[in-house]
Design a protein around this motif. Structure first.
Motif, PDB file in Angstrom:
ATOM      1  N   GLY A 192      -2.858   9.202   5.681  1.00  0.00           N
ATOM      2  CA  GLY A 192      -1.580   9.670   6.216  1.00  0.00           C
ATOM      3  C   GLY A 192      -0.446   9.418   5.239  1.00  0.00           C
ATOM      4  N   GLY A 193      -0.466   8.271   4.583  1.00  0.00           N
ATOM      5  CA  GLY A 193       0.550   7.899   3.595  1.00  0.00           C
ATOM      6  C   GLY A 193      -0.009   6.772   2.750  1.00  0.00           C
ATOM      7  N   ALA A 194       0.669   6.478   1.635  1.00  0.00           N
ATOM      8  CA  ALA A 194       0.168   5.427   0.742  1.00  0.00           C
ATOM      9  C   ALA A 194       1.319   4.529   0.306  1.00  0.00           C
ATOM     10  CB  ALA A 194      -0.505   6.047  -0.480  1.00  0.00           C
ATOM     11  N   VAL A 195       0.991   3.256   0.117  1.00  0.00           N
ATOM     12  CA  VAL A 195       1.912   2.345  -0.560  1.00  0.00           C
ATOM     13  C   VAL A 195       1.108   1.724  -1.689  1.00  0.00           C
ATOM     14  CG1 VAL A 195       3.411   0.344  -0.407  1.00  0.00           C
ATOM     15  CG2 VAL A 195       3.065   1.792   1.622  1.00  0.00           C
ATOM     16  N   VAL A 196       1.497   2.024  -2.936  1.00  0.00           N
ATOM     17  CA  VAL A 196       0.789   1.474  -4.086  1.00  0.00           C
ATOM     18  C   VAL A 196       1.610   0.294  -4.594  1.00  0.00           C
ATOM     19  CG1 VAL A 196      -0.136   1.943  -6.388  1.00  0.00           C
ATOM     20  CG2 VAL A 196      -0.127   3.757  -4.638  1.00  0.00           C
ATOM     21  N   THR A 197       1.011  -0.911  -4.549  1.00  0.00           N
ATOM     22  CA  THR A 197       1.758  -2.089  -5.007  1.00  0.00           C
ATOM     23  C   THR A 197       1.554  -2.269  -6.508  1.00  0.00           C
ATOM     24  OG1 THR A 197      -0.025  -3.648  -4.482  1.00  0.00           O
ATOM     25  CG2 THR A 197       1.588  -3.205  -2.742  1.00  0.00           C
ATOM     26  N   LEU A 198       2.639  -2.713  -7.175  1.00  0.00           N
ATOM     27  CA  LEU A 198       2.655  -2.756  -8.646  1.00  0.00           C
ATOM     28  C   LEU A 198       3.020  -4.140  -9.161  1.00  0.00           C
ATOM     29  CD1 LEU A 198       4.595   0.603  -9.263  1.00  0.00           C
ATOM     30  CD2 LEU A 198       2.189   0.183  -9.820  1.00  0.00           C
ATOM     31  N   GLY A 199       2.611  -5.201  -8.459  1.00  0.00           N
ATOM     32  CA  GLY A 199       2.915  -6.560  -8.911  1.00  0.00           C
ATOM     33  C   GLY A 199       4.418  -6.752  -9.052  1.00  0.00           C
ATOM     34  N   ALA A 200       4.843  -7.299 -10.205  1.00  0.00           N
ATOM     35  CA  ALA A 200       6.269  -7.598 -10.425  1.00  0.00           C
ATOM     36  C   ALA A 200       7.142  -6.348 -10.451  1.00  0.00           C
ATOM     37  CB  ALA A 200       6.429  -8.386 -11.713  1.00  0.00           C
ATOM     38  N   GLN A 201       6.522  -5.153 -10.513  1.00  0.00           N
ATOM     39  CA  GLN A 201       7.312  -3.905 -10.468  1.00  0.00           C
ATOM     40  C   GLN A 201       7.569  -3.430  -9.027  1.00  0.00           C
ATOM     41  OE1 GLN A 201       6.413  -0.741 -13.557  1.00  0.00           O
ATOM     42  NE2 GLN A 201       4.461  -1.798 -13.521  1.00  0.00           N
ATOM     43  N   GLY A 202       7.085  -4.166  -8.033  1.00  0.00           N
ATOM     44  CA  GLY A 202       7.354  -3.767  -6.651  1.00  0.00           C
ATOM     45  C   GLY A 202       6.296  -2.841  -6.103  1.00  0.00           C
ATOM     46  N   ALA A 203       6.720  -1.789  -5.410  1.00  0.00           N
ATOM     47  CA  ALA A 203       5.759  -0.897  -4.755  1.00  0.00           C
ATOM     48  C   ALA A 203       6.335   0.510  -4.672  1.00  0.00           C
ATOM     49  CB  ALA A 203       5.433  -1.414  -3.360  1.00  0.00           C
ATOM     50  N   VAL A 204       5.427   1.486  -4.598  1.00  0.00           N
ATOM     51  CA  VAL A 204       5.846   2.881  -4.428  1.00  0.00           C
ATOM     52  C   VAL A 204       5.330   3.365  -3.080  1.00  0.00           C
ATOM     53  CG1 VAL A 204       5.598   5.237  -5.292  1.00  0.00           C
ATOM     54  CG2 VAL A 204       5.956   3.352  -6.881  1.00  0.00           C
ATOM     55  N   LEU A 205       6.274   3.824  -2.261  1.00  0.00           N
ATOM     56  CA  LEU A 205       5.944   4.370  -0.939  1.00  0.00           C
ATOM     57  C   LEU A 205       5.801   5.879  -1.086  1.00  0.00           C
ATOM     58  CD1 LEU A 205       5.955   4.431   2.237  1.00  0.00           C
ATOM     59  CD2 LEU A 205       8.447   4.522   2.069  1.00  0.00           C
ATOM     60  N   VAL A 206       4.629   6.405  -0.693  1.00  0.00           N
ATOM     61  CA  VAL A 206       4.423   7.859  -0.719  1.00  0.00           C
ATOM     62  C   VAL A 206       4.103   8.290   0.712  1.00  0.00           C
ATOM     63  CG1 VAL A 206       3.231   9.781  -1.836  1.00  0.00           C
ATOM     64  CG2 VAL A 206       3.403   7.593  -3.022  1.00  0.00           C
ATOM     65  N   PRO A 207       5.122   8.774   1.445  1.00  0.00           N
ATOM     66  CA  PRO A 207       4.858   9.199   2.819  1.00  0.00           C
ATOM     67  C   PRO A 207       4.133  10.536   2.823  1.00  0.00           C
ATOM     68  CG  PRO A 207       7.208   9.418   2.297  1.00  0.00           C
ATOM     69  CD  PRO A 207       6.510   8.997   1.037  1.00  0.00           C
ATOM     70  N   GLY A 208       3.452  10.827   3.928  1.00  0.00           N
ATOM     71  CA  GLY A 208       2.734  12.094   4.019  1.00  0.00           C
ATOM     72  C   GLY A 208       3.680  13.279   3.999  1.00  0.00           C
ATOM     73  N   HIS A 219      10.440   4.399  -4.919  1.00  0.00           N
ATOM     74  CA  HIS A 219      10.057   3.158  -5.612  1.00  0.00           C
ATOM     75  C   HIS A 219      10.955   2.034  -5.122  1.00  0.00           C
ATOM     76  CE1 HIS A 219      10.330   0.487  -9.404  1.00  0.00           C
ATOM     77  NE2 HIS A 219       9.393   0.056  -8.599  1.00  0.00           N
ATOM     78  N   LEU A 220      10.342   0.985  -4.568  1.00  0.00           N
ATOM     79  CA  LEU A 220      11.120  -0.165  -4.093  1.00  0.00           C
ATOM     80  C   LEU A 220      10.799  -1.338  -5.025  1.00  0.00           C
ATOM     81  CD1 LEU A 220      10.176   1.011  -0.690  1.00  0.00           C
ATOM     82  CD2 LEU A 220      12.533   0.320  -1.075  1.00  0.00           C
ATOM     83  N   PRO A 221      11.823  -1.853  -5.727  1.00  0.00           N
ATOM     84  CA  PRO A 221      11.548  -2.915  -6.698  1.00  0.00           C
ATOM     85  C   PRO A 221      11.136  -4.222  -6.028  1.00  0.00           C
ATOM     86  CG  PRO A 221      13.907  -2.443  -6.584  1.00  0.00           C
ATOM     87  CD  PRO A 221      13.226  -1.457  -5.681  1.00  0.00           C
ATOM     88  N   ALA A 222      10.440  -5.070  -6.788  1.00  0.00           N
ATOM     89  CA  ALA A 222      10.086  -6.404  -6.279  1.00  0.00           C
ATOM     90  C   ALA A 222      11.369  -7.209  -6.117  1.00  0.00           C
ATOM     91  CB  ALA A 222       9.145  -7.096  -7.254  1.00  0.00           C
ATOM     92  N   ILE A 223      11.306  -8.233  -5.256  1.00  0.00           N
ATOM     93  CA  ILE A 223      12.453  -9.141  -5.115  1.00  0.00           C
ATOM     94  C   ILE A 223      12.068 -10.439  -5.814  1.00  0.00           C
ATOM     95  CG2 ILE A 223      13.965 -10.352  -3.503  1.00  0.00           C
ATOM     96  CD1 ILE A 223      13.398  -8.207  -1.430  1.00  0.00           C
ATOM     97  N   HIS A 224      12.876 -10.816  -6.801  1.00  0.00           N
ATOM     98  CA  HIS A 224      12.565 -12.019  -7.583  1.00  0.00           C
ATOM     99  C   HIS A 224      13.402 -13.178  -7.038  1.00  0.00           C
ATOM    100  CE1 HIS A 224      10.107  -9.618 -10.254  1.00  0.00           C
ATOM    101  NE2 HIS A 224      11.063  -8.714 -10.202  1.00  0.00           N
TER     102      HIS A 224
END
Ligand code: ATP
Length: 306
Positions: A216-232, A238-243
């Protein structure tokens, strides 16, 4: 009233040995330190979700032994309700974790023990609970038929389903169509799609491919780069990580993310807000040692997001 979050997965006792190097066959090496703690992706996610404010039930299988007691104590302290089948034979799983002193690199052997026997019957025994959940979450550490059965029951009942496809494994046709959300990290996204994933652009491409494959949708996590939300339906984000502070240990960051993401979705938050909540949960967890003990409490996550 909101339905509970139901998480299906594995508990193992993590036994971590730190030494200058691994022994060769036939050799003994003296270690610098040892730590025993609760682990297993599903169990870590359940602890993360409960500490983040979710009403969490955890489906698994244990033996009646010392590591089984550790699992029950861990869940009780975190406020997770166990939904456990007990095996009279066999043992509760354990992971051998070698940590190389100096580099922090690791090498791991996981023996899932009786959690390797989690069956479709175990899931059917908890069908009513799954049907009245708000969110159902699973991973790929227990046998695939059990994961598929849980996703099917949840999906048929209109429960939001999340598959954290870890550790990476080929999925049978049709499994992704049972998942409202699939949440791979970079290497899992690569294994599922065959695409190289290393930044937000390539993560979006992999997310789109996972949707084409049925999710239906994907969230690909990228470690220190945060995550990318891909809705259907709609644009990727792109949501950055919080340091939050110095990074102490990133093991379990993905579990913290999935626990927080599930809690926020169960409360009816938007996918983008749910990813932010997961990122905040994980951002705090990486500043602390251990996995389950590193998961933050609700108040800490809210303070970070306010
Ligand atoms: P692991 O296997 O180590 O548990 P993972 O590979 O499944 O983790 P990651 O993509 O590494 O998952 O991390 C999940 C989330 O945790 C990221 O989306 C990010 O928000 C957060 N995170 C990871 N590493 C860091 C870091 N160094 N600083 C801040 N946040 C981090």
């Amino acid at each position: 009233m909101l339905g509970p979050i139901v998480i299906l997965g594995v508990f193992v006792a993590d036994t971590a040995y730190r030494a200058a190097r691994q022994p060769r066959l036939g050799e003994t090496v003296m270690g610098d330190s040892f730590a025993l703690g609760p682990g297993g992706k599903g169990s870590n996610q359940a602890v993360a979700a409960a500490k983040a404010g979710g009403k969490v039930h955890f489906l698994s299988r244990l033996a009646r032994d010392a590591f089984g007691d550790l699992a029950l104590r861990t869940w009780s302290e975190a406020g997770v309700t166990p939904e456990v089948a007990f095996s009279e034979q066999g043992y509760t799983g354990a992971a051998y974790i070698f940590l190389e002193a100096g580099t922090g690199n690791n090498a791991i052997i996981v023996s899932p023990g009786v959690a390797g026997d989690i069956s479709e019957e175990d899931i059917d025994a908890r069908a009513d609970l799954i049907r009245r959940a708000s969110v159902f979450v699973t991973q790929l550490e227990q046998p695939l038929p059990a994961a598929i059965r849980g996703l099917q029951l949840a999906k048929e009942a209109g429960v939001v389903t999340i598959l954290n496809p870890a550790p990476a494994a080929p999925l049978p046709d049709g499994m992704l169509a049972l998942c409202d959300w699939v949440t791979p990290n970079e290497s899992e996204a690569e294994a599922l799609t065959g695409l190289l994933v290393h930044d937000p652009i390539t993560a979006e491409a992999a997310g789109r491919m996972l949707i084409l494959m049925g999710a239906g949708g994907a969230v690909v996590t990228l470690g220190a780069q945060g995550a990318v939300l891909v809705p259907g339906d709609g644009a990727a984000l792109h949501l950055p990580a919080i340091h939050v502070g110095p990074v102490v240990e990133t093991t379990g960051a993905g579990d913290a993310f999935n626990g927080g993401f599930a809690v926020a979705l169960s409360e009816g938050r938007s996918p983008a807000d749910a990813v932010r909540f997961g990122i905040a949960t994980a951002g705090i967890s990486v500043t602390r040692p251990g996995t389950a003990p590193a998961m933050p409490m609700r108040a800490e996550i809210e303070a970070l997001l306010s």
